[in-house]
Design a protein around this motif. Sequence first.
Motif, mmCIF file in Angstrom:
data_model
loop_
_atom_site.group_PDB
_atom_site.id
_atom_site.type_symbol
_atom_site.label_atom_id
_atom_site.label_comp_id
_atom_site.label_asym_id
_atom_site.label_seq_id
_atom_site.Cartn_x
_atom_site.Cartn_y
_atom_site.Cartn_z
ATOM 1 N N ARG A 98 0.597 -4.427 -9.420
ATOM 2 C CA ARG A 98 1.522 -4.404 -8.300
ATOM 3 C C ARG A 98 0.797 -3.815 -7.084
ATOM 4 O O ARG A 98 0.321 -2.669 -7.128
ATOM 5 C CB ARG A 98 2.758 -3.584 -8.649
ATOM 6 N N VAL A 99 0.717 -4.608 -6.016
ATOM 7 C CA VAL A 99 -0.049 -4.224 -4.829
ATOM 8 C C VAL A 99 0.918 -4.049 -3.663
ATOM 9 O O VAL A 99 1.733 -4.942 -3.395
ATOM 10 C CB VAL A 99 -1.106 -5.301 -4.486
ATOM 11 N N PRO A 100 0.889 -2.920 -2.957
ATOM 12 C CA PRO A 100 1.785 -2.740 -1.800
ATOM 13 C C PRO A 100 1.479 -3.750 -0.704
ATOM 14 O O PRO A 100 0.321 -4.066 -0.421
ATOM 15 C CB PRO A 100 1.495 -1.307 -1.333
ATOM 16 N N LEU A 101 2.546 -4.285 -0.080
ATOM 17 C CA LEU A 101 2.415 -5.311 0.959
ATOM 18 C C LEU A 101 2.828 -4.714 2.310
ATOM 19 O O LEU A 101 3.899 -4.112 2.434
ATOM 20 C CB LEU A 101 3.305 -6.509 0.611
ATOM 21 N N HIS A 102 1.982 -4.932 3.307
ATOM 22 C CA HIS A 102 2.229 -4.373 4.643
ATOM 23 C C HIS A 102 2.181 -5.498 5.678
ATOM 24 O O HIS A 102 1.104 -6.014 5.976
ATOM 25 C CB HIS A 102 1.185 -3.315 4.992
ATOM 26 N N PRO A 103 3.321 -5.937 6.211
ATOM 27 C CA PRO A 103 3.302 -6.935 7.289
ATOM 28 C C PRO A 103 2.611 -6.361 8.532
ATOM 29 O O PRO A 103 2.796 -5.202 8.890
ATOM 30 C CB PRO A 103 4.792 -7.201 7.554
ATOM 31 N N LEU A 104 1.785 -7.206 9.177
ATOM 32 C CA LEU A 104 1.022 -6.732 10.329
ATOM 33 C C LEU A 104 1.741 -6.936 11.663
ATOM 34 O O LEU A 104 1.308 -6.384 12.676
ATOM 35 C CB LEU A 104 -0.341 -7.437 10.385
ATOM 36 N N ARG A 105 2.797 -7.715 11.691
ATOM 37 C CA ARG A 105 3.475 -7.941 12.966
ATOM 38 C C ARG A 105 3.985 -6.646 13.591
ATOM 39 O O ARG A 105 3.853 -6.459 14.810
ATOM 40 C CB ARG A 105 4.617 -8.951 12.798
ATOM 41 N N VAL B 94 8.006 -11.751 -3.721
ATOM 42 C CA VAL B 94 7.808 -10.447 -3.086
ATOM 43 C C VAL B 94 8.771 -9.452 -3.710
ATOM 44 O O VAL B 94 9.980 -9.693 -3.772
ATOM 45 C CB VAL B 94 8.017 -10.537 -1.558
ATOM 46 N N LEU B 95 8.235 -8.332 -4.182
ATOM 47 C CA LEU B 95 9.029 -7.336 -4.891
ATOM 48 C C LEU B 95 9.473 -6.245 -3.925
ATOM 49 O O LEU B 95 8.721 -5.826 -3.033
ATOM 50 C CB LEU B 95 8.209 -6.711 -6.026
ATOM 51 N N GLY B 96 10.680 -5.781 -4.102
ATOM 52 C CA GLY B 96 11.177 -4.649 -3.326
ATOM 53 C C GLY B 96 11.066 -3.370 -4.124
ATOM 54 O O GLY B 96 11.527 -3.302 -5.269
ATOM 55 N N THR B 97 10.417 -2.359 -3.569
ATOM 56 C CA THR B 97 10.249 -1.075 -4.244
ATOM 57 C C THR B 97 10.747 0.037 -3.325
ATOM 58 O O THR B 97 10.902 -0.178 -2.117
ATOM 59 C CB THR B 97 8.770 -0.820 -4.596
ATOM 60 N N PRO B 98 10.984 1.241 -3.856
ATOM 61 C CA PRO B 98 11.404 2.349 -2.970
ATOM 62 C C PRO B 98 10.400 2.644 -1.883
ATOM 63 O O PRO B 98 10.769 3.123 -0.814
ATOM 64 C CB PRO B 98 11.546 3.529 -3.951
ATOM 65 N N ALA B 99 9.110 2.345 -2.128
ATOM 66 C CA ALA B 99 8.091 2.617 -1.125
ATOM 67 C C ALA B 99 7.876 1.439 -0.172
ATOM 68 O O ALA B 99 7.067 1.530 0.733
ATOM 69 C CB ALA B 99 6.766 2.962 -1.807
ATOM 70 N N GLY B 100 8.580 0.321 -0.384
ATOM 71 C CA GLY B 100 8.397 -0.852 0.466
ATOM 72 C C GLY B 100 8.136 -2.089 -0.364
ATOM 73 O O GLY B 100 8.347 -2.106 -1.586
ATOM 74 N N GLU B 101 7.678 -3.156 0.299
ATOM 75 C CA GLU B 101 7.431 -4.418 -0.397
ATOM 76 C C GLU B 101 6.117 -4.374 -1.171
ATOM 77 O O GLU B 101 5.207 -3.610 -0.844
ATOM 78 C CB GLU B 101 7.410 -5.568 0.609
ATOM 79 N N ALA B 102 6.023 -5.250 -2.185
ATOM 80 C CA ALA B 102 4.821 -5.329 -3.011
ATOM 81 C C ALA B 102 4.706 -6.743 -3.563
ATOM 82 O O ALA B 102 5.689 -7.501 -3.605
ATOM 83 C CB ALA B 102 4.854 -4.299 -4.145
ATOM 84 N N VAL B 103 3.480 -7.115 -3.963
ATOM 85 C CA VAL B 103 3.230 -8.407 -4.598
ATOM 86 C C VAL B 103 2.433 -8.164 -5.870
ATOM 87 O O VAL B 103 1.746 -7.146 -6.009
ATOM 88 C CB VAL B 103 2.465 -9.366 -3.657
ATOM 89 N N GLU B 104 2.536 -9.115 -6.792
ATOM 90 C CA GLU B 104 1.765 -9.041 -8.026
ATOM 91 C C GLU B 104 0.432 -9.743 -7.826
ATOM 92 O O GLU B 104 0.366 -10.861 -7.305
ATOM 93 C CB GLU B 104 2.528 -9.715 -9.172
ATOM 94 N N HIS B 105 -0.655 -9.096 -8.236
ATOM 95 C CA HIS B 105 -1.981 -9.697 -8.155
ATOM 96 C C HIS B 105 -2.765 -9.313 -9.400
ATOM 97 O O HIS B 105 -3.031 -8.140 -9.646
ATOM 98 C CB HIS B 105 -2.730 -9.221 -6.910
#
Length: 915
Positions: free
Chosen positions: A688-695, A673-684
């Motif tokens: 680079r795709v932004p990651l949004h936890p749903l909890r 999981v990558l940390g970016t200024p805009a939040g977390e992201a994953v490689e697919h």
Amino acid sequence: MTAHSADLLGAYLLESWQNLTQLEACLAELRAGHDPGAVDALVVLYHRMRGSAALYGFPQMSSLAALGERLLESRPELPEELRQQLLGVLHSVTVCLRSALEGVASGQGEGEVGLTFAGIGGTRRLQDLLAARPTAFRAPSAPERAKTPEVPGTPAGLEAKLRAFREGQSDLWGYFAPEVREHLDALRTGLEAGESGDVTEMFRAAHTVKGSAYMVGFEVLGDFGHGLENLLSAVRDGERTLDAPARQALLEATSVVERLLRAAEGEPDDLAPVLARLSRRLTALVDGEVPEPEAPAPQAPGPEAPRPASPERRESVRVDPRRLDALMDLVGELVVSRARLGQTLSQLAGLTQAMTDSHARVGRAVRDFEERYLNPDMVRVGEGTATSRASVGELFDELEFDTYNDLNVLARAVTELAADFGEVRSSFGTGLSGLRDENERLGKLLRRLRQEVARTSRVPFGQVTTRLRRWARGRAEPLNLITEGERVEVEAGVLQGLADPLLHLVTNAAHHGLEPGGERVRAGKPPVGTIRVRAVARGHHLDVEVSDDGRGIDVAAVRERALARGLRSAAELAAMTDEAALHLILLPGLSTAREVTAEAGRGVGMDVVASNVRRLGGELLIRSRPGEGTTFTLRVPLTVRVAEIVLARVGRQTVAFATNSVAALREVDPGEVLGTPAGEAVEHEGRRVPLHPLRPLWGLPESGARGPRRVAVLHTASGLTAAEVDEFLDIEEVSLRPLEPLLASLPFLAGATVTSGGEVVPLLDPGGLERLAGQPRLWAPRLDTRGTRQQARLLLVDDSVSVRRVVGRMLERGGYRVVTAADGQAALEVLGQDAAFDLILSDLEMPRMNGYELIEALRSRVSTASTPVVVMTTRAGEKHQRLAFALGATDYFSKPVDETLLLRRLGQLCAGGAA
């Protein structure tokens, strides 16, 4: 002024500033020679200002507004020189009204309005104008008003014209009439719900009826619907209440609209007097009057009455015979599959009987063994028999036969039973395997049948573009309308749901996007603008693009209007990207139009588009480039009835994603999981795709679980996004259900369904999740600020007594402890005695010490240097904002401010949120 009116003075000022802003915009359009229809809007605005000023005890402002109303009430026909002179008088009226309102807002009263009007030359210009044309401004008498038709387009022979319209537009009537009736049902439902009815939804229904009628050329309904919309607009804006007379008039109006439709379909009726009478009534209600009861015109038969004169309306869809043949073939295969399934079930029934017989044999063997060895009394009773058997056993010994005791007999019986059970189990397994295979074949057949049935209900996209082309031909100003993808087939219900959004979008493009011919030529463009509507089927989705080659969306103007309407604060707007700011045009009531016309300017069009697209389970993408144009992309499913979904778990909540929106389901190691200024992201797949936890969406804390993170990579109209869940479950085929109005406004929900286990599951919208993640203030709160609010102390600084009372009560309802100060000097005196405040909310224009001076003083003191300072003022100009932020303001709101927005933002600041 009474205490009660003083409490409401803030509401009067907010309303009056809004009316005055619209007055100035309309006058500017008239001076430029644009839109003569602005005269009607000016009459209404002057009338409103006259009435409200008189109600709150400002007679001079009321008289001046009445002068403006009187000058325009007769719609005078003037030569250009006198027309400019009239506009000069109206400009003087507006200047005096603004000056008087500023005096009222500062607590000094309205002042000498008449002297101010004379001092700037208004009286002299008015006298010259009246001397030149003394009869031009004579108001029409009551008999003349009665003779004047109130509803254009209602001459004798109206019914014949209605029938001719329907016969000439038979191809679109099948869509137009059901749409109008659907909106009428929504309007009736809201009216019959009483106080719980949603006025905004009712206003949207009336607005859509009016707009659709104008688009297709049904002007009688458009004109009548305009009066209906005006009354609901007044109710929505708080200018009047939805009392019994207004509710009754609106219900009668819905009946009259239904009668218009039935008259067009051939039912005889006398509608002209009914339209005129009810239009006068609606106008009087908008003006705040209670009209006298009028003798009702003869009523046409109700909807439930027999209608022999016109054929019964039936919904129909044309179906290709080849599709019907394909359906019959599938039905034949289903019959065969049903027979095979029945045969398999008969075999399983035979196995059940075999198992029953084997069970009986086991029971007998166990019972015999129990009688011989576990019940001695029964053995003694049978001793005689045993003796005789023993003698027979001796004979067996002499013959050298094998002898078997009871244990041997039981063992043999059990062995035989085990063999029987093994055979039954094998047969049962074979039957069960066949049943599974048959069930799978049946599922495939049902899926094919569903697809074929769905295809029979599909219609070409060109049925909507026909309406758009007709609308383009009927416009006074020419434009090029290019349509593509007419042969793309869409489910009829989806296409019907797209009709209103597309009409709104092309209207928006024509009114706000395309420049006038001269401006286009100067910009190096063709003099006639182009609007392109393109439909493309991509997988299980339909993408409809509406683009223009106009000026593009002025993002700065959108930000300015959002701030002026109190929809967002200055700090929130500054933190938004231009792409996020573009979506502000989807907010209810936000419009960048300078005037209200029959087709645009009320700030409701884009709201309708967004609501309808969400209702279809789709999403709306906006792209715009200054000077090049704007593109709206509507991505909706080709069908909204049945879909395959992927189930997942978030905490205790089960959620779902449509399989056609899922690009991949992955387990990602935490280190990936990558940390970016805009939040977390994953490689697919190299992206680079932004990651949004749903909890956090459900207000849940971080799971704290170690190990791989479960991620669903999802398609959106703007690219890929990823959502993190706790656990992936199954894939199911389900029937989708639309959301109720209460939940339809949530951007991350596309619908709901019931799983095979009976659980209600929300269907998540990937595009909505992406937009929601880009606006953290709309995300479910990650920390509980309720306790913070209960302890927070706020200092409210404003020179208006009514503002301090109204806003103070608003803040107290939000859980804050509020201390007030009349100006900046008084605020510093309060802070000198007690500086323990969590936040300071201040106006700018105040006596003794204004807001800028207060901010500068606060930042120079150690005790208040870090205290958040929020500005709340009527000054929304960029220079005012820049100076406030330069001096150290934390955030900036424009009056009137939305209560929910203000409380949410203050809660973030008091809880230590981002400034």
